[in-house]
Design a protein around this motif. Structure first.
Motif, short mmCIF file in Angstrom:
data_model
loop_
_atom_site.label_atom_id
_atom_site.label_comp_id
_atom_site.label_asym_id
_atom_site.label_seq_id
_atom_site.Cartn_x
_atom_site.Cartn_y
_atom_site.Cartn_z
N TRP A 267 0.84 -1.20 0.00
CA TRP A 267 0.00 0.00 0.00
C TRP A 267 0.88 1.25 0.00
N THR A 268 0.50 2.26 -0.78
CA THR A 268 1.18 3.55 -0.74
C THR A 268 0.14 4.66 -0.72
N VAL A 269 0.19 5.47 0.33
CA VAL A 269 -0.58 6.71 0.38
C VAL A 269 0.43 7.83 0.11
N TRP A 270 0.15 8.66 -0.87
CA TRP A 270 1.18 9.61 -1.32
C TRP A 270 0.59 10.97 -1.64
N GLY A 271 1.49 11.96 -1.72
CA GLY A 271 1.08 13.31 -2.11
C GLY A 271 2.22 14.03 -2.78
N GLY A 272 1.90 14.88 -3.74
CA GLY A 272 2.89 15.70 -4.42
C GLY A 272 3.64 14.97 -5.52
N ASN A 273 3.77 15.61 -6.68
CA ASN A 273 4.51 15.07 -7.81
C ASN A 273 3.78 13.87 -8.41
N THR A 274 4.34 12.65 -8.29
CA THR A 274 3.70 11.45 -8.84
C THR A 274 3.78 10.31 -7.83
N ALA A 275 3.02 9.25 -8.09
CA ALA A 275 3.03 8.09 -7.19
C ALA A 275 4.39 7.41 -7.18
N ASP A 276 5.12 7.47 -8.30
CA ASP A 276 6.42 6.82 -8.39
C ASP A 276 7.54 7.65 -7.76
N SER A 277 7.33 8.95 -7.69
CA SER A 277 8.33 9.84 -7.08
C SER A 277 7.62 10.94 -6.29
N PRO A 278 6.95 10.56 -5.19
CA PRO A 278 6.11 11.51 -4.47
C PRO A 278 6.91 12.47 -3.58
N THR A 279 6.26 13.57 -3.23
CA THR A 279 6.85 14.50 -2.27
C THR A 279 6.84 13.89 -0.87
N TRP A 280 5.79 13.16 -0.55
CA TRP A 280 5.72 12.45 0.72
C TRP A 280 4.97 11.13 0.50
N ALA A 281 5.19 10.17 1.40
CA ALA A 281 4.54 8.87 1.24
C ALA A 281 4.45 8.13 2.57
N ILE A 282 3.34 7.42 2.75
CA ILE A 282 3.17 6.42 3.81
C ILE A 282 3.01 5.08 3.11
N ARG A 283 3.82 4.10 3.46
CA ARG A 283 3.78 2.80 2.80
C ARG A 283 3.51 1.71 3.84
N LEU A 284 2.64 0.76 3.48
CA LEU A 284 2.22 -0.27 4.42
C LEU A 284 2.29 -1.64 3.75
N SER A 285 2.60 -2.66 4.54
CA SER A 285 2.68 -4.03 4.02
C SER A 285 1.27 -4.59 3.83
N PRO A 286 1.14 -5.72 3.11
CA PRO A 286 -0.19 -6.23 2.74
C PRO A 286 -1.14 -6.47 3.90
N HIS A 287 -0.64 -6.93 5.07
CA HIS A 287 -1.52 -7.29 6.17
C HIS A 287 -1.93 -6.11 7.04
N ALA A 288 -1.57 -4.87 6.67
CA ALA A 288 -1.99 -3.70 7.45
C ALA A 288 -3.51 -3.63 7.53
N ARG A 289 -4.03 -3.19 8.69
CA ARG A 289 -5.47 -3.12 8.88
C ARG A 289 -6.10 -2.17 7.87
N THR A 290 -7.11 -2.63 7.17
CA THR A 290 -7.77 -1.77 6.20
C THR A 290 -8.51 -0.62 6.88
N ALA A 291 -8.96 -0.82 8.14
CA ALA A 291 -9.62 0.27 8.87
C ALA A 291 -8.63 1.41 9.12
N LEU A 292 -7.38 1.08 9.40
CA LEU A 292 -6.36 2.11 9.60
C LEU A 292 -6.12 2.86 8.30
N ILE A 293 -6.04 2.14 7.19
CA ILE A 293 -5.84 2.79 5.90
C ILE A 293 -7.03 3.69 5.58
N GLN A 294 -8.23 3.26 5.95
CA GLN A 294 -9.41 4.08 5.71
C GLN A 294 -9.33 5.38 6.51
N ASP A 295 -8.83 5.30 7.75
CA ASP A 295 -8.65 6.52 8.53
C ASP A 295 -7.75 7.52 7.79
#
Length: 338
Positions: A267-295
């Motif tokens: 999972w990648t939540v990102w902002g600025g520029n592009t998804a491949d080279s973002p200004t900022w990013a939060i990255r999560l592994s597959p088993h991360a809680r989907t409720a947390l990602i929804q927050d």
């Protein structure tokens, strides 16, 4: 661009700034580049004729005779030098001379300035007593949840390219790691606050997706974005939700080829520029809680905050009234769970 000790023969605009050619009283001819305090002498010539010919060769139809028009700063300086001294009373303290500063502008939460992550960490410990703080060395502070199933590491003075935050969740105090996440130091502080607060909810400890990510999980994680009209793009490998703006400068991405249980981040939540080279990013592994990602995606879709506008060089002026502080960034909101 004028100077008492030289004559400027020609000027032009090279697409970025003003350039000129002139000759000092001692006979030295020079090519000038830039304006105000950024101005530099770039090239010296043997003669005025050589300087003028080379300048016309470089700038052709853009060449204009004589010195360049005064910039705002030069005009302001000239007015100060030519204005008679005032015989009136001295300015009061509230009329101190100051440079004009643009007011912060209201922007979507994903486009705000990063903010103070150090202050965020202090605030997190003050509001969540269930987390224990310890500092194994000067570079890192560790937050450990009282359940011993959640751990957050903060890297002080993280450099560009480093992750400032590392999060790990475990099945039990002595169990396997369920999932982990990272966040860059450029992540907007309010989005990072939502993530940390979500970790502290009652259903966070020892929780994660134990099964492969399903279509329902994708729907839950992205529900705030779908509701806000963020376009969805499904590719052979990547699933992307992007901001409904001309520059699409934020989004959520899921990499379908990352295996469940992998140490890779799907999972990648990102902002600025592009998804491949973002200004900022939060990255999560597959088993991360989907409720947390929804927050996080709720804040991504609906959050707003302030961004300091770029400073513009202006002439000194009398500030006739006290500066008014900008309103605080809106308090974080918790995403509704469905």
């Amino acid at each position: 661009m004028r100077h008492a000790n030289r004559e400027e023969h020609l000027h032009a605009h090279d697409g970025w700034t003003t350039v000129a050619v002139g000759t000092y009283r001692d006979g030295k001819s020079v090519y000038f580049h830039g304006e105000d305090y950024l101005r530099q002498e770039v090239t010296d010539y043997e003669s005025e004729a050589e300087a003028v010919a080379d300048f016309q060769r470089q700038h052709s139809v853009a060449v204009r005779p004589g010195p360049a028009p005064l910039t705002d700063s030069e005009r302001a300086a000239a007015e100060v030098l030519t204005t008679p001294l005032s015989t009136g009373p001295a300015p009061t303290p509230a009329q101190s001379v100051a440079l004009s500063q643009p007011a912060p502008e209201m922007v979507p939460g994903y486009a705000t300035d990063p903010g103070d992550h150090e202050a965020l960490l202090v605030d997190f410990f003050s509001r969540h007593e269930e987390w224990e703080k310890w500092r194994p060395h000067d570079e890192t502070t560790v937050a450990s949840h009282e359940s011993l199933t959640l751990r957050v590491e903060f890297l002080h003075e993280a450099l560009h390219g480093d992750d400032a935050w590392t999060i790990a969740a475990y099945e039990s105090p002595v169990g396997e790691r369920l999932w982990h996440a990272t966040a860059t130091p450029t992540t907007p502080v309010e989005i990072m606050r939502v993530l940390l607060d979500s970790l502290s909810t009652e259903d966070s400890c020892g929780q994660g997706n134990h099964t492969p990510v399903k279509e329902e999980d994708l729907a839950e994680a992205s529900r705030p974005l779908d509701g806000a009209g963020w376009p969805l793009k499904v590719g052979a490998r990547l699933i992307d939700w992007t901001a409904p703006t001309p520059d699409s400068a934020a989004g959520l991405r899921f990499d379908t080829l990352v295996k469940q249980g992998s140490v890779l981040l799907a999972w990648t939540v990102w902002g600025g520029n592009t998804a491949d080279s973002p200004t900022w990013a939060i990255r999560l592994s597959p088993h991360a809680r989907t409720a947390l990602i929804q927050d996080i995606t709720f804040e991504l879709a609906h959050g707003h905050g302030h961004r300091q506008a770029r400073s513009v060089a202006t002439a000194p002026r009398l500030q006739t009234q006290a500066s008014v502080a900008s309103p605080p960034v809106s308090a974080p909101r918790t995403a509704p769970r469905h």
